[in-house]
Design an enzyme around this catalytic site. Structure first.
Site, PDB file in Angstrom:
ATOM      1  N   ARG A  71      86.997  67.170  27.395  1.00  0.00           N
ATOM      2  CA  ARG A  71      86.413  68.462  27.461  1.00  0.00           C
ATOM      3  C   ARG A  71      87.161  69.310  28.000  1.00  0.00           C
ATOM      4  NH1 ARG A  71      81.138  67.419  26.427  1.00  0.00           N
ATOM      5  NH2 ARG A  71      80.059  65.490  26.672  1.00  0.00           N
ATOM      6  N   ASP A 102      78.676  73.113  20.868  1.00  0.00           N
ATOM      7  CA  ASP A 102      78.771  74.321  21.031  1.00  0.00           C
ATOM      8  C   ASP A 102      80.284  74.883  22.075  1.00  0.00           C
ATOM      9  OD1 ASP A 102      77.885  72.787  23.040  1.00  0.00           O
ATOM     10  OD2 ASP A 102      76.338  74.442  23.451  1.00  0.00           O
ATOM     11  N   THR A 124      77.652  66.967  17.526  1.00  0.00           N
ATOM     12  CA  THR A 124      76.994  66.528  18.832  1.00  0.00           C
ATOM     13  C   THR A 124      76.087  65.748  18.510  1.00  0.00           C
ATOM     14  OG1 THR A 124      75.778  67.326  20.611  1.00  0.00           O
ATOM     15  CG2 THR A 124      75.896  68.865  18.860  1.00  0.00           C
ATOM     16  N   ILE A 125      75.801  64.806  19.278  1.00  0.00           N
ATOM     17  CA  ILE A 125      74.744  63.494  19.064  1.00  0.00           C
ATOM     18  C   ILE A 125      73.320  64.480  19.547  1.00  0.00           C
ATOM     19  CG2 ILE A 125      75.775  61.584  19.616  1.00  0.00           C
ATOM     20  CD1 ILE A 125      74.574  61.498  22.543  1.00  0.00           C
ATOM     21  N   ASP A 126      73.526  65.549  20.443  1.00  0.00           N
ATOM     22  CA  ASP A 126      72.387  66.514  20.961  1.00  0.00           C
ATOM     23  C   ASP A 126      71.712  67.137  19.844  1.00  0.00           C
ATOM     24  OD1 ASP A 126      72.765  65.248  23.373  1.00  0.00           O
ATOM     25  OD2 ASP A 126      73.542  67.228  24.754  1.00  0.00           O
ATOM     26  N   ASP A 128      72.260  70.243  18.956  1.00  0.00           N
ATOM     27  CA  ASP A 128      71.965  71.753  19.393  1.00  0.00           C
ATOM     28  C   ASP A 128      72.488  72.670  18.950  1.00  0.00           C
ATOM     29  OD1 ASP A 128      73.979  70.784  20.971  1.00  0.00           O
ATOM     30  OD2 ASP A 128      72.884  71.145  22.868  1.00  0.00           O
ATOM     31  N   ARG A 161      54.013  46.691  32.102  1.00  0.00           N
ATOM     32  CA  ARG A 161      54.807  47.557  32.940  1.00  0.00           C
ATOM     33  C   ARG A 161      54.794  48.862  32.124  1.00  0.00           C
ATOM     34  NH1 ARG A 161      59.853  43.466  34.206  1.00  0.00           N
ATOM     35  NH2 ARG A 161      59.005  42.605  36.157  1.00  0.00           N
ATOM     36  N   MET A 168      69.918  60.657  26.445  1.00  0.00           N
ATOM     37  CA  MET A 168      70.812  61.660  26.444  1.00  0.00           C
ATOM     38  C   MET A 168      70.073  63.048  25.870  1.00  0.00           C
ATOM     39  SD  MET A 168      74.881  60.732  26.238  1.00  0.00           S
ATOM     40  CE  MET A 168      75.532  60.452  27.521  1.00  0.00           C
ATOM     41  N   GLY A 169      70.507  64.089  26.400  1.00  0.00           N
ATOM     42  CA  GLY A 169      70.236  65.433  25.801  1.00  0.00           C
ATOM     43  C   GLY A 169      70.227  66.344  26.727  1.00  0.00           C
ATOM     44  N   ARG A 170      71.245  67.235  26.666  1.00  0.00           N
ATOM     45  CA  ARG A 170      71.439  68.117  28.129  1.00  0.00           C
ATOM     46  C   ARG A 170      70.492  69.203  28.112  1.00  0.00           C
ATOM     47  NH1 ARG A 170      75.292  69.020  31.700  1.00  0.00           N
ATOM     48  NH2 ARG A 170      76.531  67.092  30.760  1.00  0.00           N
ATOM     49  N   ARG A 276      75.813  56.684  22.458  1.00  0.00           N
ATOM     50  CA  ARG A 276      76.752  57.818  21.806  1.00  0.00           C
ATOM     51  C   ARG A 276      77.649  57.110  20.816  1.00  0.00           C
ATOM     52  NH1 ARG A 276      79.096  62.103  25.754  1.00  0.00           N
ATOM     53  NH2 ARG A 276      81.087  60.820  25.673  1.00  0.00           N
TER      54      ARG A 276
HETATM   55  O1  F6P Z   1      77.933  65.103  23.934  1.00  0.00           O
HETATM   56  C1  F6P Z   1      76.614  65.338  24.544  1.00  0.00           C
HETATM   57  C2  F6P Z   1      76.381  64.624  25.604  1.00  0.00           C
HETATM   58  O2  F6P Z   1      76.378  63.216  24.910  1.00  0.00           O
HETATM   59  C3  F6P Z   1      75.024  65.008  26.603  1.00  0.00           C
HETATM   60  O3  F6P Z   1      74.066  64.562  25.910  1.00  0.00           O
HETATM   61  C4  F6P Z   1      75.326  64.284  27.787  1.00  0.00           C
HETATM   62  O4  F6P Z   1      74.877  65.139  28.732  1.00  0.00           O
HETATM   63  C5  F6P Z   1      76.815  64.546  27.840  1.00  0.00           C
HETATM   64  O5  F6P Z   1      77.491  64.578  26.533  1.00  0.00           O
HETATM   65  C6  F6P Z   1      77.613  63.378  28.608  1.00  0.00           C
HETATM   66  O6  F6P Z   1      79.026  63.839  28.700  1.00  0.00           O
HETATM   67  P1  F6P Z   1      80.146  62.852  29.467  1.00  0.00           P
HETATM   68  O7  F6P Z   1      80.604  62.122  28.243  1.00  0.00           O
HETATM   69  O8  F6P Z   1      81.165  63.658  29.808  1.00  0.00           O
HETATM   70  O9  F6P Z   1      79.388  62.015  30.506  1.00  0.00           O
END
Ligand code: F6P
Length: 343
Positions: A71, A102, A124-126, A128, A161, A168-170, A276
Site C-alpha cells: 500500500r 481507487d 478490488t474485492i470491495d 467499489d 444460535r 470485508m468491505g471498507r 481475499r
Molecule cells: O482490498 C480491500 C480490502 O480487502 C478491504 O475490504 C479491507 O478493509 C482492506 O483491504 C484490508 O487491508 P489490509 O490487507 O491492508 O489489511
C-alpha cells in the site's frame, strides 16, 4: 516496446490471470514485460523482475499476485512522484500498466497527469471502483463469503444460535450484500446504511419471539457504521499511506450487544482476509484475462491515461481522471429491494 506492470493495494484473486494475459499479448506483439514488484514501492526502489509467458502460463489458477503488492503511496513521500517518473525512465519503460483499486489508480492518474504513459486495470474485492461492472477479485470473494456464511449457518442451525458474520468491505457493502443475500442471511448491514444497535437487537428479539429460537444470521460489512458513533469500528490506531484505518471488530461488538440485550446465545466470526485469497472463479479468470489483453491493446494504440473497464459484455476505456473521483457504493434502491428478507 518495454511495458511495466504492477499490482497495488490489497491482493485479489484474478490478478495473476490479468498479468498472464498482459504478458501473452505483449509477447505476441513483440513487446517486453517488466514486472514491478510490491506495487508502487517497486518503482520507487527499482525492484523488478522479467516476465516471460513460458514461466507464468499456469498462474491463472492461483490467488494472490505473483508480483507481490503493497500500500505504498508515492504521493505521500517527498519527491515520490518525481522519483517514480525518473525510475520509469531509468527502467527504459515505454508504458506502465497499473492494476489496482481507487488508491493505486489515483496514483496512476497523477502519474498520467505528470506525463507518464499509464493504463489502469480495476482491481478490488470491495467492487467499489466506479465506471466498471467488474473489478478483479470481487466475484471470488463474494463466492467464498457465501460459502463461509453457509458453513456458519449449519452450525448456527444446529445450536439455535445467533451468528454475526463480519465480511470485508471498507466503504461499500457489495460483498456483504451479494454473499449475504445468496446465502440467505436474515439481516445485512452495510456502510452505506448506518444503523443503531437498538434496531439490530430489536430485530433479533422480534424474530426470536416470532419463530421461537434462532438460528439468525446477520452479515455485517467491516466498514458498517453505527449511528451516533464517530466512524467505523477499528482494530487499532494504525493508518496506512492512503489514510485508511485498520478496520475490524464490528461483528464481535454487535454479537456482545445482541447477547446482552436479548439473552440469545450469540457468536461472531470474521473471516477477514480468508475471503481475499483462494483460486479465482471462472468469471474472475475470464474477465481479468480480457482486461489484461485490452490493456496491452491500449498501449499498442498509444492510448494512455485510461482504465480498461467492463460495460455489459464489452471492454471499454474510461479516463483515469474520472475513475478516482468517486467510490461506487451500493445503490439505496438495491438495498431497499433486499430489505424484504430482513423481516
Ligand atoms: O482490498 C480491500 C480490502 O480487502 C478491504 O475490504 C479491507 O478493509 C482492506 O483491504 C484490508 O487491508 P489490509 O490487507 O491492508 O489489511
Amino acid at each position: 516496446m518495454r511495458i511495466g506492470v504492477l499490482t497495488g493495494g490489497g491482493d485479489a484473486p484474478g490478478l495473476n490471470a490479468a498479468i498472464r494475459a498482459i504478458v501473452k499479448k505483449s509477447e505476441k506483439y513483440g513487446y517486453e514485460v517488466i514486472g514491478i514488484c510490491r506495487g508502487w514501492a517497486g518503482l520507487l526502489n527499482l525492484d523488478t523482475t522479467n516476465l516471460k509467458y513460458k514461466d507464468i502460463k499456469d498462474v491463472i489458477r492461483r490467488g494472490g499476485t505473483i508480483l507481490k503488492t503493497s500500500r505504498t503511496n508515492p504521493m505521500k513521500l517527498e519527491d515520490g512522484i518525481k522519483r517514480t517518473c525518473e525510475n520509469f525512465k531509468k527502467l527504459g519503460l515505454d508504458a506502465l500498466i497499473a492494476i489496482g483499486g481507487d488508491d493505486t489508480l489515483s496514483v496512476a492518474a497523477a502519474l498520467s497527469e505528470a506525463g507518464l504513459n499509464v493504463v489502469g486495470i480495476p482491481k478490488t474485492i470491495d467492487y467499489d471502483v466506479p465506471r466498471t461492472e467488474f473489478t478483479i477479485g470481487f466475484d471470488t470473494a463474494a463466492n467464498t463469503s457465501m460459502r463461509l456464511i453457509e458453513n456458519l449457518k449449519d452450525t448456527a442451525e444446529s445450536h439455535d444460535r445467533v451468528f454475526v458474520v463480519e465480511i470485508m468491505g471498507r466503504h461499500a457493502g457489495w460483498i456483504a450484500l451479494y454473499s449475504g443475500l445468496a446465502a440467505g442471511a436474515d439481516l445485512i448491514l452495510i456502510p452505506e446504511e448506518p444503523f443503531s444497535i437498538k434496531e439490530v437487537t430489536e430485530f433479533v428479539k422480534k424474530k426470536i419471539e416470532r419463530e421461537g429460537k434462532g438460528p439468525i444470521i446477520i452479515v455485517v460489512a467491516e466498514g458498517a457504521l453505527i449511528k451516533d458513533y464517530k466512524g467505523p469500528i477499528t482494530k487499532d490506531a494504525t493508518i496506512d499511506q492512503f489514510g485508511h484505518v485498520h478496520l475490524g471488530g464490528i461483528g464481535e461488538f454487535l454479537a456482545k450487544e445482541i447477547s446482552k440485550a436479548t439473552g440469545a446465545e450469540t457468536r461472531a466470526c470474521a473471516p477477514a482476509h480468508a475471503v481475499r485469497g483462494g483460486s479465482p472463479t471462472v468469471r474472475d479468470r475470464f474477465i481479468s484475462t480480457r482486461l489484461g489483453l485490452a490493456a496491452v491493446d491500449l498501449v499498442k494504440e498509444r492510448k494512455y491515461g485510461y482504465m480498461v473497464a467492463l460495460k455489459g459484455t464489452e471492454i471499454v476505456n474510461v479516463p483515469l481522471s474520472e475513475v478516482t473521483r468517486k467510490t461506487k457504493t451500493v445503490d439505496k434502491k438495491l438495498y431497499e429491494e433486499a430489505k424484504v428478507f430482513f423481516e
